[in-house]
Write an enzyme that holds these catalytic residues in place. Structure first.
Site, PDB file in Angstrom:
ATOM      1  N   GLU A  44       9.343  26.636 -32.168  1.00 12.61           N
ATOM      2  CA  GLU A  44      10.123  25.431 -32.455  1.00 12.61           C
ATOM      3  C   GLU A  44      11.317  25.316 -31.507  1.00 12.61           C
ATOM      4  O   GLU A  44      12.019  26.295 -31.253  1.00 12.61           O
ATOM      5  CB  GLU A  44      10.605  25.477 -33.909  1.00 12.61           C
ATOM      6  N   LYS A 117       8.400  16.163 -36.783  1.00 11.07           N
ATOM      7  CA  LYS A 117       8.598  16.895 -38.034  1.00 11.07           C
ATOM      8  C   LYS A 117       9.072  15.957 -39.150  1.00 11.07           C
ATOM      9  O   LYS A 117      10.033  15.209 -38.984  1.00 11.07           O
ATOM     10  CB  LYS A 117       9.626  18.003 -37.792  1.00 11.07           C
ATOM     11  N   CYS A 154       7.566  24.094 -38.788  1.00 13.97           N
ATOM     12  CA  CYS A 154       8.481  24.923 -39.570  1.00 13.97           C
ATOM     13  C   CYS A 154       8.535  24.533 -41.042  1.00 13.97           C
ATOM     14  O   CYS A 154       7.624  24.799 -41.805  1.00 13.97           O
ATOM     15  CB  CYS A 154       9.861  24.916 -38.915  1.00 13.97           C
TER      16      CYS A 154
END
Length: 279
Positions: A44, A117, A154
């Site tokens: 990430e 995300k 994540c």
């Protein structure tokens, strides 16, 4: 065509500046290619520190357009190496509109698109809402030279909806680049992603950076791995402290085996919804 795909993950430490971090990842990609890997995913926000440990506007400078200079740099490398690349970066769509994003580049260097995300935490050590808007591009599945690839990032991994969307979209490999520190998530790290691989019948590549950075106390514990559709680790899990390039052979034929094993598995796949009815 063989069902075996050699895939790579990179877990590493912050080098201190963006350019040296990019160069380090170019080296990792070349090393992976030398080992025969055909697809690679970085961690990430790969070219920077995990700046979300603090809330400081100076780190907005890490954001760039996607596609943009870093994407284009790795497009050229992907074409040179014949490798699919997943590039998690800090995206600036326009002034003040920023996302936690991963670009996907095919093995011929073509830019296929991006994932943003969706789930953005805002807790001590993970002040992400200071930096990112929630993603708004859905859950795309990219048709690449190695098969159908999806991305989750994540904190997304704690939410089942996106895993499911990617499965229904036909994903064969889903990468989850992360910046995850020791504590409660150490247990969840080796639970949630193999469970998602089982529930949705694809491979998962879980990537986590390593080390403690000057910005805070987060101790990133690595342990990057591939999980197969049966929930098993493919080879060893990555080191808990040291940088590592993880290269594994993924047998995509196992996806079909798992899908056909039990009727309830088949019923959860998109192709089961298209049937020919004889009258």
């Amino acid at each position: 065509m063989s069902d075996i795909v050699r895939a790579a993950l990179v877990q590493t430490t912050w080098t201190g500046d963006k350019e040296s971090m990019i160069k380090a990842h170019e080296d990792y990609a070349r090393d992976a290619a030398a080992q025969g890997a055909k697809v690679i995913c970085f961690q990430e926000l790969f070219y920077g520190p995990y700046f979300c440990q603090v809330q400081e506007a100076e780190y907005y400078e890490y954001a760039e357009s996607i596609p943009g200079p870093t994407t284009e740099r790795f497009q050229a490398l992907a074409a040179e190496l014949g490798m699919v690349m997943v590039l998690p970066m800090y995206e600036k769509e326009q002034e003040g509109v920023l996302y936690n994003t991963a670009a996907v580049v095919d093995a011929d260097g073509s830019y296929l698109g991006k994932y943003r995300k969706h789930h953005i935490p805002q807790v001590k050590g993970f002040w992400e809402k200071f930096y990112f808007r929630p993603g708004n591009l859905g859950y795309p599945v990219f048709d690449t030279a190695v098969g159908k690839v999806g991305v989750y990032i994540c904190y997304d991994r704690h939410f089942p909806e996106g895993w499911r969307e990617l499965g229904l979209g036909g994903a064969q490999i889903v990468f989850n680049p992360s910046a995850t520190s020791r504590g409660l998530s150490s247990y969840l790290w080796q639970l949630e992603q193999p469970a998602s691989a089982v529930a949705n019948e694809y491979f998962v590549g879980a990537i986590n950076r390593v080390g403690t950075e000057a910005l805070g106390d987060n101790d990133f514990y690595g342990q990057s791995y591939f999980a197969d559709p049966e929930g098993k680790f493919v080879g060893d899990v990555g080191d808990t402290h040291d940088p590592e390039l993880i290269v594994r052979d993924l047998d995509l034929g196992l996806i079909k085996t798992v899908r056909e094993r039990w009727q309830f598995y088949r019923d959860r796949r998109p192709e089961s919804y298209t049937r020919t009815v004889e009258l």
